[in-house]
Design a protein around this motif. Structure first.
Motif, PDB file in Angstrom:
ATOM      1  N   SER A 106       0.833  -1.207   0.000  1.00  0.00           N
ATOM      2  CA  SER A 106       0.000   0.000   0.000  1.00  0.00           C
ATOM      3  C   SER A 106       0.869   1.260   0.000  1.00  0.00           C
ATOM      4  CB  SER A 106      -0.934  -0.025   1.204  1.00  0.00           C
ATOM      5  OG  SER A 106      -1.676   1.152   1.274  1.00  0.00           O
ATOM      6  N   TYR A 118       8.893  -1.956  -6.064  1.00  0.00           N
ATOM      7  CA  TYR A 118       7.980  -3.048  -6.369  1.00  0.00           C
ATOM      8  C   TYR A 118       8.313  -4.293  -5.559  1.00  0.00           C
ATOM      9  CZ  TYR A 118       6.640  -0.373 -10.499  1.00  0.00           C
ATOM     10  OH  TYR A 118       6.182   0.605 -11.345  1.00  0.00           O
ATOM     11  N   ASN A 163       3.914   1.474  -1.131  1.00  0.00           N
ATOM     12  CA  ASN A 163       4.578   1.558  -2.436  1.00  0.00           C
ATOM     13  C   ASN A 163       3.659   2.134  -3.504  1.00  0.00           C
ATOM     14  OD1 ASN A 163       6.904   0.570  -1.310  1.00  0.00           O
ATOM     15  ND2 ASN A 163       6.590  -1.515  -2.025  1.00  0.00           N
ATOM     16  N   GLU A 164       2.384   1.761  -3.468  1.00  0.00           N
ATOM     17  CA  GLU A 164       1.414   2.341  -4.402  1.00  0.00           C
ATOM     18  C   GLU A 164       1.309   3.848  -4.183  1.00  0.00           C
ATOM     19  OE1 GLU A 164      -2.356   0.330  -4.064  1.00  0.00           O
ATOM     20  OE2 GLU A 164      -1.430  -1.626  -4.387  1.00  0.00           O
ATOM     21  N   TYR A 165       1.284   4.256  -2.920  1.00  0.00           N
ATOM     22  CA  TYR A 165       1.231   5.687  -2.586  1.00  0.00           C
ATOM     23  C   TYR A 165       2.478   6.401  -3.111  1.00  0.00           C
ATOM     24  CZ  TYR A 165       1.441   9.928   0.220  1.00  0.00           C
ATOM     25  OH  TYR A 165       1.557  11.240   0.627  1.00  0.00           O
ATOM     26  N   TYR A 166       3.660   5.813  -2.884  1.00  0.00           N
ATOM     27  CA  TYR A 166       4.906   6.448  -3.337  1.00  0.00           C
ATOM     28  C   TYR A 166       4.924   6.621  -4.853  1.00  0.00           C
ATOM     29  CZ  TYR A 166       6.623   5.307   1.383  1.00  0.00           C
ATOM     30  OH  TYR A 166       6.796   5.194   2.735  1.00  0.00           O
ATOM     31  N   ILE A 167       4.405   5.637  -5.577  1.00  0.00           N
ATOM     32  CA  ILE A 167       4.354   5.740  -7.040  1.00  0.00           C
ATOM     33  C   ILE A 167       3.351   6.815  -7.451  1.00  0.00           C
ATOM     34  CG2 ILE A 167       3.663   4.526  -9.150  1.00  0.00           C
ATOM     35  CD1 ILE A 167       4.973   2.002  -7.895  1.00  0.00           C
ATOM     36  N   GLU A 168       2.168   6.825  -6.826  1.00  0.00           N
ATOM     37  CA  GLU A 168       1.148   7.845  -7.142  1.00  0.00           C
ATOM     38  C   GLU A 168       1.676   9.250  -6.920  1.00  0.00           C
ATOM     39  OE1 GLU A 168      -2.282   7.140  -4.678  1.00  0.00           O
ATOM     40  OE2 GLU A 168      -2.612   5.154  -5.549  1.00  0.00           O
ATOM     41  N   GLU A 169       2.437   9.431  -5.858  1.00  0.00           N
ATOM     42  CA  GLU A 169       2.978  10.742  -5.493  1.00  0.00           C
ATOM     43  C   GLU A 169       4.318  11.026  -6.180  1.00  0.00           C
ATOM     44  OE1 GLU A 169       1.374  13.069  -3.529  1.00  0.00           O
ATOM     45  OE2 GLU A 169      -0.302  11.667  -3.747  1.00  0.00           O
ATOM     46  N   ASP A 170       4.788  10.100  -7.021  1.00  0.00           N
ATOM     47  CA  ASP A 170       6.063  10.218  -7.717  1.00  0.00           C
ATOM     48  C   ASP A 170       7.222  10.436  -6.742  1.00  0.00           C
ATOM     49  OD1 ASP A 170       7.563  10.064 -10.036  1.00  0.00           O
ATOM     50  OD2 ASP A 170       7.554  12.237 -10.335  1.00  0.00           O
ATOM     51  N   LYS A 171       7.154   9.734  -5.625  1.00  0.00           N
ATOM     52  CA  LYS A 171       8.194   9.842  -4.601  1.00  0.00           C
ATOM     53  C   LYS A 171       9.266   8.768  -4.782  1.00  0.00           C
ATOM     54  CE  LYS A 171       8.754  10.489   0.325  1.00  0.00           C
ATOM     55  NZ  LYS A 171       8.118  10.726   1.603  1.00  0.00           N
ATOM     56  N   ARG A 190      -1.665   8.108   5.831  1.00  0.00           N
ATOM     57  CA  ARG A 190      -1.399   7.715   4.456  1.00  0.00           C
ATOM     58  C   ARG A 190       0.017   8.057   4.070  1.00  0.00           C
ATOM     59  NH1 ARG A 190      -3.122   8.910  -1.274  1.00  0.00           N
ATOM     60  NH2 ARG A 190      -3.157   6.833  -2.103  1.00  0.00           N
TER      61      ARG A 190
END
Length: 185
Positions: free
Chosen positions: A31, A45, A33-41, A168
């Motif tokens: 979860s 994987y 990791n999905e947030y980090y990708i969404e936020e381009d942080k 989050r």
């Protein structure tokens, strides 16, 4: 309808808040990791474990028989702030210690190799309903300088970095990675 009596248990003084106890560690990390990708942080994987397929039921679209092809290394890898990350998620169901038997010899070998190449590597350990970041270097040091077959809970409290639960992402482990590996930057 029974309203408001149907909700009586919810407001009872004896209700215990178990927060994320039902979610396993990998679910929390996935979860995050999905947030980090969404936020381009960051781009991190979960690595799939390589399997060999022996038998497939095409009518049901299901794998019926398979085997693990190779030993897995660590659970997660990716890039954060221009650096390669490689880490493992481990849960200890023992309240007093983390059994070193949970870490396999091929994972120790992998850890040594990636540290030698300058990667950031660590374990995220769930113990005593808390989450800690254990640096790969500290894990190797503990293994090399102790005869114990487990890492005591006190070691985590004293030497490791606690990952606080947040809203989050729930397990914002990169906040701790910043503190440990990018403090002066």
């Amino acid at each position: 309808m029974n309203y408001p009596f149907a909700c009586k248990e919810k407001y009872s003084k004896n209700v215990v808040d178990y927060r994320n106890r039902g979610m396993d560690l990998e679910t929390l990390i996935n979860s995050a990791n999905e947030y980090y990708i969404e936020e381009d942080k960051a781009i991190i994987y979960k690595k799939p474990t390589p399997i060999g397929i022996l038998h497939v039921d095409y009518k049901q679209n299901r794998i019926k028989d398979a085997y693990f092809k190779d030993k897995s290394t660590f659970d997660y890898n990716g890039v954060y702030r221009g650096r390669y990350l490689d880490f493992e998620a481990k849960e200890s169901h023992v309240k007093t210690s983390f059994p070193l038997g949970n870490i396999h010899e091929h994972q120790i070998l992998h850890l040594r190799r990636i540290l030698r190449h300058g990667a950031i590597s660590f374990l995220i350990v769930s113990i005593h309903d808390e989450y800690y970041l254990l640096k790969g270097e500290d894990l190797l040091d503990f293994i090399e300088n102790n005869t114990r077959k487990s890492i005591p809970y006190g070691y985590f409290k004293e030497k490791c970095y606690k990952i606080e639960e947040r809203i989050r992402p729930t397990l914002d482990y990169l906040r701790v990675v910043d503190e440990v590996y990018f403090k002066g930057e």
